[in-house]
Design a protein around this motif. Structure first.
Motif, PDB file in Angstrom:
ATOM      1  N   PRO A  88     -16.721 -12.878   7.001  1.00 28.38           N
ATOM      2  CA  PRO A  88     -16.917 -12.836   5.547  1.00 28.38           C
ATOM      3  C   PRO A  88     -16.224 -11.647   4.897  1.00 28.38           C
ATOM      4  CG  PRO A  88     -18.990 -13.280   6.680  1.00 28.38           C
ATOM      5  CD  PRO A  88     -17.987 -12.940   7.741  1.00 28.38           C
ATOM      6  N   ALA A  89     -16.137 -10.531   5.608  1.00 30.14           N
ATOM      7  CA  ALA A  89     -15.479  -9.347   5.052  1.00 30.14           C
ATOM      8  C   ALA A  89     -13.991  -9.601   4.841  1.00 30.14           C
ATOM      9  CB  ALA A  89     -15.687  -8.146   5.968  1.00 30.14           C
ATOM     10  N   PHE A  90     -13.343 -10.273   5.771  1.00 27.59           N
ATOM     11  CA  PHE A  90     -11.923 -10.569   5.622  1.00 27.59           C
ATOM     12  C   PHE A  90     -11.702 -11.551   4.475  1.00 27.59           C
ATOM     13  CE2 PHE A  90      -7.607 -11.758   6.787  1.00 27.59           C
ATOM     14  CZ  PHE A  90      -7.106 -10.597   7.351  1.00 27.59           C
ATOM     15  N   THR A  91     -12.605 -12.506   4.357  1.00 30.00           N
ATOM     16  CA  THR A  91     -12.534 -13.438   3.222  1.00 30.00           C
ATOM     17  C   THR A  91     -12.650 -12.688   1.904  1.00 30.00           C
ATOM     18  OG1 THR A  91     -13.515 -15.208   4.552  1.00 30.00           O
ATOM     19  CG2 THR A  91     -13.637 -15.450   2.156  1.00 30.00           C
ATOM     20  N   LYS A  92     -13.507 -11.670   1.870  1.00 27.14           N
ATOM     21  CA  LYS A  92     -13.671 -10.859   0.659  1.00 27.14           C
ATOM     22  C   LYS A  92     -12.389 -10.082   0.342  1.00 27.14           C
ATOM     23  CE  LYS A  92     -17.104 -10.690  -1.158  1.00 27.14           C
ATOM     24  NZ  LYS A  92     -17.686 -11.430  -2.310  1.00 27.14           N
ATOM     25  N   ILE A  93     -11.722  -9.585   1.376  1.00 26.41           N
ATOM     26  CA  ILE A  93     -10.451  -8.894   1.166  1.00 26.41           C
ATOM     27  C   ILE A  93      -9.462  -9.826   0.466  1.00 26.41           C
ATOM     28  CG2 ILE A  93      -8.451  -7.829   2.296  1.00 26.41           C
ATOM     29  CD1 ILE A  93     -10.391  -7.007   4.574  1.00 26.41           C
ATOM     30  N   LYS A  94      -9.324 -11.030   0.984  1.00 21.94           N
ATOM     31  CA  LYS A  94      -8.377 -11.987   0.406  1.00 21.94           C
ATOM     32  C   LYS A  94      -8.767 -12.343  -1.030  1.00 21.94           C
ATOM     33  CE  LYS A  94      -8.682 -14.889   3.924  1.00 21.94           C
ATOM     34  NZ  LYS A  94      -8.405 -16.081   4.758  1.00 21.94           N
ATOM     35  N   GLU A  95     -10.069 -12.405  -1.280  1.00 22.62           N
ATOM     36  CA  GLU A  95     -10.546 -12.733  -2.625  1.00 22.62           C
ATOM     37  C   GLU A  95     -10.150 -11.674  -3.643  1.00 22.62           C
ATOM     38  OE1 GLU A  95     -14.868 -12.918  -4.915  1.00 22.62           O
ATOM     39  OE2 GLU A  95     -14.783 -13.366  -2.758  1.00 22.62           O
ATOM     40  N   PHE A  96     -10.165 -10.401  -3.233  1.00 20.70           N
ATOM     41  CA  PHE A  96      -9.911  -9.311  -4.175  1.00 20.70           C
ATOM     42  C   PHE A  96      -8.456  -8.857  -4.211  1.00 20.70           C
ATOM     43  CE2 PHE A  96     -14.392  -9.162  -4.643  1.00 20.70           C
ATOM     44  CZ  PHE A  96     -14.656  -8.429  -5.802  1.00 20.70           C
ATOM     45  N   LEU A  97      -7.617  -9.363  -3.311  1.00 18.03           N
ATOM     46  CA  LEU A  97      -6.212  -8.951  -3.316  1.00 18.03           C
ATOM     47  C   LEU A  97      -5.531  -9.149  -4.673  1.00 18.03           C
ATOM     48  CD1 LEU A  97      -4.551  -9.976   0.073  1.00 18.03           C
ATOM     49  CD2 LEU A  97      -5.045  -7.689  -0.776  1.00 18.03           C
ATOM     50  N   PRO A  98      -5.724 -10.284  -5.351  1.00 14.45           N
ATOM     51  CA  PRO A  98      -5.042 -10.450  -6.644  1.00 14.45           C
ATOM     52  C   PRO A  98      -5.444  -9.405  -7.681  1.00 14.45           C
ATOM     53  CG  PRO A  98      -5.834 -12.566  -5.814  1.00 14.45           C
ATOM     54  CD  PRO A  98      -6.452 -11.511  -4.956  1.00 14.45           C
ATOM     55  N   GLN A  99      -6.645  -8.825  -7.530  1.00 15.47           N
ATOM     56  CA  GLN A  99      -7.125  -7.882  -8.536  1.00 15.47           C
ATOM     57  C   GLN A  99      -6.471  -6.505  -8.440  1.00 15.47           C
ATOM     58  OE1 GLN A  99     -11.240  -7.807  -9.628  1.00 15.47           O
ATOM     59  NE2 GLN A  99     -11.699  -9.711  -8.552  1.00 15.47           N
ATOM     60  N   ILE A 100      -5.820  -6.216  -7.320  1.00 20.02           N
ATOM     61  CA  ILE A 100      -5.184  -4.897  -7.214  1.00 20.02           C
ATOM     62  C   ILE A 100      -3.712  -4.954  -7.631  1.00 20.02           C
ATOM     63  CG2 ILE A 100      -6.794  -4.161  -5.424  1.00 20.02           C
ATOM     64  CD1 ILE A 100      -4.552  -4.435  -3.378  1.00 20.02           C
ATOM     65  N   GLY A 101      -3.292  -6.123  -8.112  1.00 19.39           N
ATOM     66  CA  GLY A 101      -1.936  -6.227  -8.633  1.00 19.39           C
ATOM     67  C   GLY A 101      -0.905  -6.336  -7.530  1.00 19.39           C
ATOM     68  N   PRO A 102       0.365  -6.158  -7.820  1.00 18.83           N
ATOM     69  CA  PRO A 102       1.392  -6.210  -6.781  1.00 18.83           C
ATOM     70  C   PRO A 102       1.089  -5.206  -5.666  1.00 18.83           C
ATOM     71  CG  PRO A 102       2.410  -6.180  -8.952  1.00 18.83           C
ATOM     72  CD  PRO A 102       0.945  -5.915  -9.158  1.00 18.83           C
ATOM     73  N   ILE A 103       1.016  -5.695  -4.442  1.00 24.90           N
ATOM     74  CA  ILE A 103       0.718  -4.832  -3.296  1.00 24.90           C
ATOM     75  C   ILE A 103       1.966  -4.043  -2.929  1.00 24.90           C
ATOM     76  CG2 ILE A 103       0.006  -4.759  -0.884  1.00 24.90           C
ATOM     77  CD1 ILE A 103      -1.479  -7.413  -1.420  1.00 24.90           C
ATOM     78  N   ARG A 104       1.795  -2.733  -2.781  1.00 26.76           N
ATOM     79  CA  ARG A 104       2.921  -1.861  -2.442  1.00 26.76           C
ATOM     80  C   ARG A 104       2.823  -1.277  -1.038  1.00 26.76           C
ATOM     81  NH1 ARG A 104       6.478  -4.016  -5.537  1.00 26.76           N
ATOM     82  NH2 ARG A 104       6.212  -3.650  -7.791  1.00 26.76           N
ATOM     83  N   GLN A 105       1.563  -1.031  -0.563  1.00 23.39           N
ATOM     84  CA  GLN A 105       1.413  -0.433   0.767  1.00 23.39           C
ATOM     85  C   GLN A 105       0.169  -0.988   1.468  1.00 23.39           C
ATOM     86  OE1 GLN A 105       1.564   3.816  -0.500  1.00 23.39           O
ATOM     87  NE2 GLN A 105       3.201   3.991   1.019  1.00 23.39           N
ATOM     88  N   PHE A 106       0.330  -1.229   2.758  1.00 19.42           N
ATOM     89  CA  PHE A 106      -0.761  -1.587   3.665  1.00 19.42           C
ATOM     90  C   PHE A 106      -0.748  -0.516   4.746  1.00 19.42           C
ATOM     91  CE2 PHE A 106      -2.254  -3.486   7.597  1.00 19.42           C
ATOM     92  CZ  PHE A 106      -3.312  -4.313   7.235  1.00 19.42           C
ATOM     93  N   ILE A 107      -1.792   0.305   4.806  1.00 15.94           N
ATOM     94  CA  ILE A 107      -1.846   1.433   5.739  1.00 15.94           C
ATOM     95  C   ILE A 107      -3.059   1.257   6.643  1.00 15.94           C
ATOM     96  CG2 ILE A 107      -1.939   3.946   5.968  1.00 15.94           C
ATOM     97  CD1 ILE A 107      -0.967   4.043   3.002  1.00 15.94           C
TER      98      ILE A 107
END
Length: 327
Positions: A127-146
């Motif tokens: 469920p946590a990973f599903t939540k990540i995918k759900e909120f990705l659009p809200q952070i705008g264009p993704i620039r970094q994954f660390i």
């Protein structure tokens, strides 16, 4: 009810069986081990009725429908292919194979025999990973994954004393990237897709496998930076940074706490619901695939598993890590 066999009587199998208590349609019937006393003891502990020490006899057994493979990585492909040719469904521990070519053969075999094949990449099912995918659009264009996953191996002290445990033995297709670096790498593939380029740097041990390293994945508009190690401890934090906000993940291999913030705002904890053992989600999903007669998961797809292995293959080539299975 789906009847299961297990290959591998190790700690990861114990964790799966603990998680299976939360999965009503799971039933362990069969244990395979090279040694009869190990199979007998493990079967008695977990109330399994049948044991096998002969692999060919296991393949022809009528006592199970599906198998969980948790043997050393170098055995994954040959064991999975033989079992699928015998009509068995296969849930195979990560990494699914020693390399991408082996996994391609596994996927072809699953399709030809109309059986289910899935890599047990557990975080992507939670469920946590599903939540990540759900909120990705809200952070705008993704620039970094660390992402960082550094954990001192329980077997490293034996290695430093001159022993050669499986975890650091290239004959079993092991090393830090295959064992734990794969979690943030696979997560990046799930969330960001296929990178345009990958650069790998690392430190090799005397056996020729990597003890620690770093990956840089280059996408058209962002980068993914991954640090992994089995020879030192470190943070497990993952950050996904966008132009309009960011997401923090406590531990990408077993995500349970997710925090989110719009730009210039305070972080807030996201509700991921009641949490069960991490492996119960992959087990539930795998059984559902079997019951629906689906060969392939829509989450841990064959393409994602193959892509992740291909990126590992490219990284190992840069690091100078070679396995006998690569021949």
């Amino acid at each position: 009810m789906i009847r299961f066999a297990i290959i591998g009587t190790n700690f990861i199998t114990e964790r799966l069986l603990d998680a299976s208590k939360h999965v009503a349609q799971f039933k362990l019937t069969t244990v395979y081990s090279r040694h009869q006393h190990t199979a007998t003891e493990f079967a008695a502990k977990h109330q399994a009725e049948y044991t096998y020490t002969n692999f060919n006899a296991l393949c022809q057994s009528p006592h199970f429908d599906a198998v969980y493979i948790a043997s050393p990585t170098s055995f994954h492909a040959p064991q999975a292919i033989a079992l699928m040719n015998a009509g068995k469904h296969v849930l195979v521990e990560k990494p699914a194979a020693s390399n991408a070519i082996e996994f391609q053969a596994m996927a072809t075999t699953a399709a030809e025999n109309n059986v289910t094949l899935m890599e047990a990449m557990m975080p992507t099912m939670t469920p946590a990973f599903t939540k990540i995918k759900e909120f990705l659009p809200q952070i705008g264009p993704i620039r970094q994954f660390i992402s960082q996953y550094c954990q001192y191996s329980s077997r490293y002290d034996k290695f430093k004393q001159g022993e050669r445990p499986n975890a650091f033995n290239p004959e079993f297709s092991n090393g830090a990237l295959m064992d734990i670096g794969i979690y943030p790498l696979a997560s990046a593939v799930h969330l960001l897709g296929v990178p345009d380029d990958i650069v790998a740097k690392g430190t090799l041990l005397e056996t020729g496998v990597d003890g620690c390293g770093q990956l840089l994945l280059q996408y058209q508009h962002c980068q993914a930076s991954i640090i992994y190690s089995k020879v030192n401890d470190g943070s497990h934090l993952t950050e996904i940074l966008g132009e309009n906000g960011r997401i923090e993940v406590d531990f990408i291999a077993q995500p349970r706490a997710i925090r989110f913030a719009h730009r210039n705002e305070e972080m807030v904890q996201l509700d991921v619901g009641t949490l069960k053992p991490t492996m119960s989600y992959e087990l539930t999903h795998f059984i559902a695939l079997i019951l629906k007669r689906h060969n392939e998961s829509t989450i841990n797809t064959w393409q994602r598993s193959e892509t992740t292995l291909r990126l590992i293959d490219q990284s190992r080539k840069q690091l100078g890590v070679h396995y006998p299975a690569d021949v």
